[in-house]
Design a protein around this motif. Structure first.
Motif, PDB file in Angstrom:
ATOM      1  N   MET A  59       0.825  -1.196   0.000  1.00 47.95           N
ATOM      2  CA  MET A  59       0.000   0.000   0.000  1.00 47.95           C
ATOM      3  C   MET A  59       0.868   1.259   0.000  1.00 47.95           C
ATOM      4  O   MET A  59       0.544   2.222  -0.692  1.00 47.95           O
ATOM      5  CB  MET A  59      -0.914  -0.055   1.239  1.00 47.95           C
ATOM      6  N   LEU A  60       1.919   1.246   0.765  1.00 47.53           N
ATOM      7  CA  LEU A  60       2.820   2.392   0.829  1.00 47.53           C
ATOM      8  C   LEU A  60       3.465   2.649  -0.526  1.00 47.53           C
ATOM      9  O   LEU A  60       3.662   3.805  -0.926  1.00 47.53           O
ATOM     10  CB  LEU A  60       3.893   2.158   1.900  1.00 47.53           C
ATOM     11  N   LYS A  61       3.733   1.584  -1.242  1.00 46.41           N
ATOM     12  CA  LYS A  61       4.334   1.699  -2.573  1.00 46.41           C
ATOM     13  C   LYS A  61       3.416   2.472  -3.528  1.00 46.41           C
ATOM     14  O   LYS A  61       3.856   3.342  -4.274  1.00 46.41           O
ATOM     15  CB  LYS A  61       4.589   0.285  -3.117  1.00 46.41           C
ATOM     16  N   HIS A  62       2.125   2.184  -3.492  1.00 42.95           N
ATOM     17  CA  HIS A  62       1.154   2.857  -4.349  1.00 42.95           C
ATOM     18  C   HIS A  62       0.994   4.323  -3.944  1.00 42.95           C
ATOM     19  O   HIS A  62       0.838   5.199  -4.801  1.00 42.95           O
ATOM     20  CB  HIS A  62      -0.201   2.151  -4.298  1.00 42.95           C
ATOM     21  N   TYR A  63       1.032   4.575  -2.644  1.00 39.11           N
ATOM     22  CA  TYR A  63       0.929   5.951  -2.163  1.00 39.11           C
ATOM     23  C   TYR A  63       2.105   6.785  -2.662  1.00 39.11           C
ATOM     24  O   TYR A  63       1.923   7.918  -3.113  1.00 39.11           O
ATOM     25  CB  TYR A  63       0.873   5.963  -0.630  1.00 39.11           C
ATOM     26  N   ILE A  64       3.288   6.214  -2.597  1.00 39.86           N
ATOM     27  CA  ILE A  64       4.491   6.919  -3.044  1.00 39.86           C
ATOM     28  C   ILE A  64       4.426   7.163  -4.546  1.00 39.86           C
ATOM     29  O   ILE A  64       4.734   8.270  -5.020  1.00 39.86           O
ATOM     30  CB  ILE A  64       5.769   6.141  -2.653  1.00 39.86           C
ATOM     31  N   LYS A  65       4.011   6.165  -5.319  1.00 39.16           N
ATOM     32  CA  LYS A  65       3.888   6.330  -6.773  1.00 39.16           C
ATOM     33  C   LYS A  65       2.858   7.404  -7.110  1.00 39.16           C
ATOM     34  O   LYS A  65       3.079   8.238  -7.991  1.00 39.16           O
ATOM     35  CB  LYS A  65       3.491   5.009  -7.431  1.00 39.16           C
ATOM     36  N   THR A  66       1.738   7.408  -6.421  1.00 37.19           N
ATOM     37  CA  THR A  66       0.693   8.398  -6.669  1.00 37.19           C
ATOM     38  C   THR A  66       1.180   9.796  -6.298  1.00 37.19           C
ATOM     39  O   THR A  66       0.963  10.763  -7.047  1.00 37.19           O
ATOM     40  CB  THR A  66      -0.572   8.055  -5.855  1.00 37.19           C
ATOM     41  N   GLU A 101       4.268  10.874  -6.205  1.00 37.88           N
ATOM     42  CA  GLU A 101       5.278  11.290  -7.183  1.00 37.88           C
ATOM     43  C   GLU A 101       4.627  11.693  -8.510  1.00 37.88           C
ATOM     44  O   GLU A 101       5.044  12.652  -9.152  1.00 37.88           O
ATOM     45  CB  GLU A 101       6.306  10.177  -7.401  1.00 37.88           C
ATOM     46  N   ALA A 102       3.614  10.967  -8.918  1.00 39.85           N
ATOM     47  CA  ALA A 102       2.909  11.297 -10.161  1.00 39.85           C
ATOM     48  C   ALA A 102       2.218  12.656 -10.048  1.00 39.85           C
ATOM     49  O   ALA A 102       2.243  13.460 -10.989  1.00 39.85           O
ATOM     50  CB  ALA A 102       1.893  10.212 -10.500  1.00 39.85           C
ATOM     51  N   LEU A 103       1.615  12.940  -8.906  1.00 41.96           N
ATOM     52  CA  LEU A 103       0.956  14.229  -8.708  1.00 41.96           C
ATOM     53  C   LEU A 103       1.971  15.373  -8.663  1.00 41.96           C
ATOM     54  O   LEU A 103       1.718  16.457  -9.185  1.00 41.96           O
ATOM     55  CB  LEU A 103       0.121  14.215  -7.434  1.00 41.96           C
ATOM     56  N   LYS A 104       3.131  15.140  -8.049  1.00 42.65           N
ATOM     57  CA  LYS A 104       4.186  16.156  -8.038  1.00 42.65           C
ATOM     58  C   LYS A 104       4.671  16.437  -9.459  1.00 42.65           C
ATOM     59  O   LYS A 104       4.904  17.587  -9.833  1.00 42.65           O
ATOM     60  CB  LYS A 104       5.364  15.706  -7.173  1.00 42.65           C
ATOM     61  N   GLN A 105       4.825  15.381 -10.240  1.00 47.72           N
ATOM     62  CA  GLN A 105       5.260  15.526 -11.635  1.00 47.72           C
ATOM     63  C   GLN A 105       4.225  16.295 -12.445  1.00 47.72           C
ATOM     64  O   GLN A 105       4.567  17.160 -13.255  1.00 47.72           O
ATOM     65  CB  GLN A 105       5.475  14.129 -12.236  1.00 47.72           C
ATOM     66  N   LEU A 106       2.961  16.009 -12.223  1.00 49.05           N
ATOM     67  CA  LEU A 106       1.885  16.681 -12.931  1.00 49.05           C
ATOM     68  C   LEU A 106       1.826  18.166 -12.567  1.00 49.05           C
ATOM     69  O   LEU A 106       1.580  19.014 -13.411  1.00 49.05           O
ATOM     70  CB  LEU A 106       0.550  16.010 -12.605  1.00 49.05           C
ATOM     71  N   ARG A 107       2.090  18.491 -11.307  1.00 48.16           N
ATOM     72  CA  ARG A 107       2.078  19.873 -10.864  1.00 48.16           C
ATOM     73  C   ARG A 107       3.206  20.684 -11.499  1.00 48.16           C
ATOM     74  O   ARG A 107       3.057  21.858 -11.789  1.00 48.16           O
ATOM     75  CB  ARG A 107       2.219  19.924  -9.345  1.00 48.16           C
ATOM     76  N   LYS A 108       4.339  20.055 -11.754  1.00 49.27           N
ATOM     77  CA  LYS A 108       5.482  20.736 -12.345  1.00 49.27           C
ATOM     78  C   LYS A 108       5.378  20.834 -13.867  1.00 49.27           C
ATOM     79  O   LYS A 108       6.062  21.654 -14.468  1.00 49.27           O
ATOM     80  CB  LYS A 108       6.779  19.996 -12.004  1.00 49.27           C
ATOM     81  N   ASP A 109       4.535  20.034 -14.483  1.00 48.47           N
ATOM     82  CA  ASP A 109       4.426  19.991 -15.940  1.00 48.47           C
ATOM     83  C   ASP A 109       3.831  21.291 -16.460  1.00 48.47           C
ATOM     84  O   ASP A 109       2.733  21.678 -16.093  1.00 48.47           O
ATOM     85  CB  ASP A 109       3.559  18.808 -16.361  1.00 48.47           C
ATOM     86  N   GLN A 110       4.550  21.985 -17.326  1.00 52.60           N
ATOM     87  CA  GLN A 110       4.101  23.264 -17.883  1.00 52.60           C
ATOM     88  C   GLN A 110       3.974  23.200 -19.410  1.00 52.60           C
ATOM     89  O   GLN A 110       3.851  24.239 -20.053  1.00 52.60           O
ATOM     90  CB  GLN A 110       5.096  24.369 -17.505  1.00 52.60           C
ATOM     91  N   ASP A 111       4.029  22.050 -20.023  1.00 51.56           N
ATOM     92  CA  ASP A 111       4.038  21.921 -21.481  1.00 51.56           C
ATOM     93  C   ASP A 111       2.772  22.445 -22.142  1.00 51.56           C
ATOM     94  O   ASP A 111       2.828  23.137 -23.149  1.00 51.56           O
ATOM     95  CB  ASP A 111       4.252  20.461 -21.897  1.00 51.56           C
ATOM     96  N   GLY A 112       1.613  22.157 -21.595  1.00 50.25           N
ATOM     97  CA  GLY A 112       0.366  22.539 -22.242  1.00 50.25           C
ATOM     98  C   GLY A 112      -0.147  23.913 -21.856  1.00 50.25           C
ATOM     99  O   GLY A 112      -1.140  24.382 -22.389  1.00 50.25           O
ATOM    100  N   VAL A 113       0.520  24.588 -20.934  1.00 53.34           N
ATOM    101  CA  VAL A 113       0.027  25.865 -20.430  1.00 53.34           C
ATOM    102  C   VAL A 113       0.048  26.932 -21.518  1.00 53.34           C
ATOM    103  O   VAL A 113      -0.906  27.689 -21.683  1.00 53.34           O
ATOM    104  CB  VAL A 113       0.854  26.320 -19.207  1.00 53.34           C
ATOM    105  N   VAL A 114       1.110  27.004 -22.287  1.00 51.89           N
ATOM    106  CA  VAL A 114       1.243  28.042 -23.308  1.00 51.89           C
ATOM    107  C   VAL A 114       0.178  27.873 -24.385  1.00 51.89           C
ATOM    108  O   VAL A 114      -0.469  28.848 -24.789  1.00 51.89           O
ATOM    109  CB  VAL A 114       2.656  28.030 -23.923  1.00 51.89           C
TER     110      VAL A 114
END
Length: 69
Positions: free
Chosen positions: A1-8, A10-23
């Motif tokens: 369960m902890l493994k899935h929490y960490i993956k989720t 990390e995925a949300l952190k990556q999504l928050r930093k993604d700026q490709d579609g903003v422009v």
């Protein structure tokens, strides 16, 4: 369960930093605003609309050309 929490997390952190579609999203907003203004100018009614001003200007040019020299 902890493994899935960490993956989720990390995925949300990556999504928050993604700026490709903003422009491109900003360009879509600007284009929509420009289109709205242009439609507003041409779809206006009365003597103050852009269509009426263009029609009056073309009429004056036509009259000026038709006058004998």
């Amino acid at each position: 369960m902890l493994k899935h929490y960490i993956k989720t997390t990390e995925a949300l952190k990556q999504l928050r930093k993604d700026q490709d579609g903003v422009v491109s999203f900003e360009y879509i907003i600007v284009a929509a605003a420009v289109i709205t203004v242009v439609i507003g100018f041409f779809a206006g009614t009365g003597s103050t609309s852009l269509t009426a001003a263009l029609t009056a200007a073309v009429g004056k040019v036509t009259t000026a050309i038709a006058l004998p020299l």
